[in-house]
Write a protein that holds these residues in place. Structure first.
Motif, PDB file in Angstrom:
ATOM      1  N   PRO A  79       0.832  -1.220   0.000  1.00 49.66           N
ATOM      2  CA  PRO A  79       0.000   0.000   0.000  1.00 49.66           C
ATOM      3  C   PRO A  79       0.859   1.260   0.000  1.00 49.66           C
ATOM      4  O   PRO A  79       0.917   2.001   0.987  1.00 49.66           O
ATOM      5  N   ILE A  80       1.542   1.512  -1.100  1.00 49.44           N
ATOM      6  CA  ILE A  80       2.400   2.691  -1.200  1.00 49.44           C
ATOM      7  C   ILE A  80       1.903   3.559  -2.349  1.00 49.44           C
ATOM      8  O   ILE A  80       1.241   3.086  -3.269  1.00 49.44           O
ATOM      9  N   SER A  81       2.219   4.834  -2.283  1.00 51.99           N
ATOM     10  CA  SER A  81       1.793   5.779  -3.312  1.00 51.99           C
ATOM     11  C   SER A  81       2.755   5.727  -4.495  1.00 51.99           C
ATOM     12  O   SER A  81       3.973   5.793  -4.331  1.00 51.99           O
ATOM     13  N   PHE A  82       2.143   5.619  -5.683  1.00 53.76           N
ATOM     14  CA  PHE A  82       2.956   5.600  -6.904  1.00 53.76           C
ATOM     15  C   PHE A  82       2.107   6.096  -8.064  1.00 53.76           C
ATOM     16  O   PHE A  82       1.068   5.531  -8.375  1.00 53.76           O
ATOM     17  N   GLY A  83       2.533   7.182  -8.718  1.00 56.67           N
ATOM     18  CA  GLY A  83       1.806   7.724  -9.857  1.00 56.67           C
ATOM     19  C   GLY A  83       0.690   8.663  -9.433  1.00 56.67           C
ATOM     20  O   GLY A  83       0.561   9.062  -8.270  1.00 56.67           O
ATOM     21  N   SER A  84      -0.163   9.037 -10.402  1.00 52.53           N
ATOM     22  CA  SER A  84      -1.252   9.982 -10.157  1.00 52.53           C
ATOM     23  C   SER A  84      -2.433   9.676 -11.064  1.00 52.53           C
ATOM     24  O   SER A  84      -2.301   8.976 -12.074  1.00 52.53           O
ATOM     25  N   VAL A  85      -3.614  10.217 -10.697  1.00 46.77           N
ATOM     26  CA  VAL A  85      -4.837  10.062 -11.487  1.00 46.77           C
ATOM     27  C   VAL A  85      -5.372  11.455 -11.830  1.00 46.77           C
ATOM     28  O   VAL A  85      -5.612  12.270 -10.932  1.00 46.77           O
ATOM     29  N   GLU A  86      -5.529  11.742 -13.118  1.00 47.40           N
ATOM     30  CA  GLU A  86      -6.080  13.016 -13.581  1.00 47.40           C
ATOM     31  C   GLU A  86      -7.541  12.825 -13.981  1.00 47.40           C
ATOM     32  O   GLU A  86      -7.879  11.842 -14.647  1.00 47.40           O
ATOM     33  N   VAL A  87      -8.410  13.765 -13.583  1.00 42.33           N
ATOM     34  CA  VAL A  87      -9.835  13.719 -13.921  1.00 42.33           C
ATOM     35  C   VAL A  87     -10.189  14.997 -14.661  1.00 42.33           C
ATOM     36  O   VAL A  87      -9.959  16.102 -14.156  1.00 42.33           O
ATOM     37  N   GLU A  88     -10.768  14.867 -15.857  1.00 41.41           N
ATOM     38  CA  GLU A  88     -11.117  16.014 -16.689  1.00 41.41           C
ATOM     39  C   GLU A  88     -12.610  15.997 -17.014  1.00 41.41           C
ATOM     40  O   GLU A  88     -13.227  14.947 -17.066  1.00 41.41           O
ATOM     41  N   GLY A  89     -13.178  17.200 -17.229  1.00 42.16           N
ATOM     42  CA  GLY A  89     -14.553  17.327 -17.693  1.00 42.16           C
ATOM     43  C   GLY A  89     -15.603  17.421 -16.611  1.00 42.16           C
ATOM     44  O   GLY A  89     -16.801  17.362 -16.913  1.00 42.16           O
ATOM     45  N   LEU A  90     -15.214  17.575 -15.350  1.00 37.12           N
ATOM     46  CA  LEU A  90     -16.194  17.614 -14.264  1.00 37.12           C
ATOM     47  C   LEU A  90     -16.906  18.964 -14.228  1.00 37.12           C
ATOM     48  O   LEU A  90     -16.277  20.022 -14.366  1.00 37.12           O
ATOM     49  N   ASP A  96     -13.665  13.620  -5.686  1.00 31.68           N
ATOM     50  CA  ASP A  96     -13.829  12.565  -4.682  1.00 31.68           C
ATOM     51  C   ASP A  96     -14.985  11.634  -5.028  1.00 31.68           C
ATOM     52  O   ASP A  96     -14.912  10.422  -4.779  1.00 31.68           O
ATOM     53  N   GLU A  97     -16.057  12.189  -5.614  1.00 30.14           N
ATOM     54  CA  GLU A  97     -17.193  11.350  -6.004  1.00 30.14           C
ATOM     55  C   GLU A  97     -16.809  10.412  -7.137  1.00 30.14           C
ATOM     56  O   GLU A  97     -17.215   9.242  -7.166  1.00 30.14           O
ATOM     57  N   VAL A  98     -16.006  10.893  -8.075  1.00 27.81           N
ATOM     58  CA  VAL A  98     -15.521  10.030  -9.159  1.00 27.81           C
ATOM     59  C   VAL A  98     -14.653   8.915  -8.596  1.00 27.81           C
ATOM     60  O   VAL A  98     -14.776   7.746  -8.996  1.00 27.81           O
ATOM     61  N   PHE A  99     -13.788   9.235  -7.649  1.00 21.23           N
ATOM     62  CA  PHE A  99     -12.945   8.213  -7.023  1.00 21.23           C
ATOM     63  C   PHE A  99     -13.793   7.181  -6.291  1.00 21.23           C
ATOM     64  O   PHE A  99     -13.472   5.986  -6.309  1.00 21.23           O
ATOM     65  N   ARG A 100     -14.861   7.647  -5.633  1.00 17.46           N
ATOM     66  CA  ARG A 100     -15.724   6.709  -4.895  1.00 17.46           C
ATOM     67  C   ARG A 100     -16.414   5.745  -5.851  1.00 17.46           C
ATOM     68  O   ARG A 100     -16.453   4.535  -5.622  1.00 17.46           O
ATOM     69  N   ALA A 102     -15.453   4.946  -8.929  1.00 26.27           N
ATOM     70  CA  ALA A 102     -14.443   4.115  -9.608  1.00 26.27           C
ATOM     71  C   ALA A 102     -13.696   3.200  -8.652  1.00 26.27           C
ATOM     72  O   ALA A 102     -12.905   2.365  -9.089  1.00 26.27           O
ATOM     73  N   ARG A 103     -13.915   3.366  -7.331  1.00 26.39           N
ATOM     74  CA  ARG A 103     -13.218   2.589  -6.287  1.00 26.39           C
ATOM     75  C   ARG A 103     -11.710   2.788  -6.352  1.00 26.39           C
ATOM     76  O   ARG A 103     -10.925   1.829  -6.304  1.00 26.39           O
ATOM     77  N   ILE A 104     -11.318   4.040  -6.455  1.00 23.59           N
ATOM     78  CA  ILE A 104      -9.901   4.403  -6.413  1.00 23.59           C
ATOM     79  C   ILE A 104      -9.595   4.847  -4.984  1.00 23.59           C
ATOM     80  O   ILE A 104     -10.096   5.859  -4.515  1.00 23.59           O
ATOM     81  N   GLU A 105      -8.784   4.057  -4.311  1.00 25.36           N
ATOM     82  CA  GLU A 105      -8.476   4.332  -2.910  1.00 25.36           C
ATOM     83  C   GLU A 105      -7.125   5.037  -2.776  1.00 25.36           C
ATOM     84  O   GLU A 105      -6.262   4.927  -3.641  1.00 25.36           O
ATOM     85  N   ARG A 106      -7.002   5.770  -1.699  1.00 27.37           N
ATOM     86  CA  ARG A 106      -5.741   6.428  -1.385  1.00 27.37           C
ATOM     87  C   ARG A 106      -4.989   5.607  -0.341  1.00 27.37           C
ATOM     88  O   ARG A 106      -5.626   5.006   0.527  1.00 27.37           O
ATOM     89  N   PRO A 107      -3.650   5.565  -0.393  1.00 27.86           N
ATOM     90  CA  PRO A 107      -2.783   6.238  -1.360  1.00 27.86           C
ATOM     91  C   PRO A 107      -2.917   5.641  -2.762  1.00 27.86           C
ATOM     92  O   PRO A 107      -3.098   4.428  -2.910  1.00 27.86           O
ATOM     93  N   ILE A 108      -2.850   6.516  -3.753  1.00 26.91           N
ATOM     94  CA  ILE A 108      -3.039   6.084  -5.137  1.00 26.91           C
ATOM     95  C   ILE A 108      -1.803   5.346  -5.635  1.00 26.91           C
ATOM     96  O   ILE A 108      -0.686   5.844  -5.535  1.00 26.91           O
ATOM     97  N   ASN A 109      -2.028   4.150  -6.160  1.00 29.11           N
ATOM     98  CA  ASN A 109      -0.959   3.354  -6.763  1.00 29.11           C
ATOM     99  C   ASN A 109      -1.474   2.879  -8.122  1.00 29.11           C
ATOM    100  O   ASN A 109      -2.317   1.986  -8.206  1.00 29.11           O
TER     101      ASN A 109
END
Length: 286
Positions: A79-90, A96-100, A102-109
């Motif tokens: 469970p380590i952080s690696f990389g990033s997630v970009e969200v466009e068009g909101l 945070d709602e998009v992450f919820r 999509a089930r993208i949990e933090r730290p983002i890997n």
């Protein structure tokens, strides 16, 4: 010591034509082929003595490969952080709602995230018209969102339903949540549920008209009455009726009515109604 020479040699000496003979020992040495042993010695000298052949370096390569595999396993499991997630068009939804959804949990890997699963989850949400998910070098996931835009509210048996341009119910409830979009009146729907698609012909035509208006044009409309399917009437927020008829060509009627309203405001006209008939548009003055 007397040297025996032949007659021809004697004549050349007399004429001064004789040249010193080359050393036979040198000619013989240069003419002889190089011995195989000497060639092998040269090859051995050209190779550095401290450099090991390829087959003796396998242990080093194995260690390097093991380190790489271990690093990848650490990224995939820990469970380590690696990389990033970009969200466009909101527009309405939050990051945070998009992450919820999509089930993208933090730290983002990003190594632990599957783009196919993220795309499936987001496209399954009724608030999202489309979601495109792709990886971007070196360690980024980009999500492009197109949200569903509510364009009309319709009364139902148990409350109200909010529709998008495709006729999909994207929200419903006992109270009105969307007050900034037009109401469609003249017909009350039955028990509609979230995710249902409208089948009523007159309602679909009204939605089609609204979907072809610009954002500013849509803001001018407060209501569309579909009580008479052959004579749909839209009303502006300053109470100007727009006769739409049966709305056979919404793609042309929508911008036509929008331009007529713009002309009325520029000329400051007092009108009874506007007829947005594509063949014969008409403004009835008071």
């Amino acid at each position: 010591m007397v040297q025996n020479i032949d007659f021809e040699t004697f004549r050349r000496r007399q004429r001064g034509e004789e040249t010193p003979a080359a050393s036979p020992q040198r000619n013989d040495v240069e003419g002889l082929p190089e011995s195989p042993r000497r060639r092998r010695r040269k090859k051995l000298k050209s190779q550095p003595r401290n450099e090991k052949p390829f087959y003796k370096k396998r242990g080093t390569y194995a260690w390097a490969a093991g380190l790489i595999v271990g690093f990848l396993l650490l990224l995939a499991l820990a469970p380590i952080s690696f990389g990033s997630v970009e969200v466009e068009g909101l527009q309405v939804l939050s990051r945070d709602e998009v992450f919820r959804v999509a089930r993208i949990e933090r730290p983002i890997n990003v190594v632990q995230l599957a783009t196919a699963d993220i795309s499936r989850r987001l496209n399954g949400d009724l608030r999202i018209a489309s979601a495109k998910v792709e990886r971007k070098f070196p360690a980024t996931i980009r999500i492009q969102i197109e949200e569903r835009r509510p364009i009309a509210v319709v009364a139902t048996e148990f409350g109200f339903a909010v529709f998008d341009k495709t006729g999909l119910v994207i929200a419903e409830g006992p109270t009105i949540a969307q007050t900034d979009v037009p109401f469609i009146t003249g017909k009350k729907l039955g028990n509609v549920l979230l995710g249902d698609t409208v089948t009523d012909d007159a309602l679909r035509k009204a939605l089609g008209y609204l979907s072809h208006l610009s954002s500013k044009g849509g803001e001018q409309i407060s209501e569309i009455n579909i009580g008479d399917a052959a004579q749909l009437i839209a009303y502006t927020r300053d109470d100007i009726p727009i006769h739409l008829g049966a709305v056979e060509n919404a793609a042309e009627q929508a911008p036509l009515s929008e331009n007529m309203l713009k002309d009325i405001r520029l000329r400051n006209l007092a009108v009874d109604y506007v007829d947005a008939n594509v063949g014969a548009p008409y403004i009835k003055l008071k």
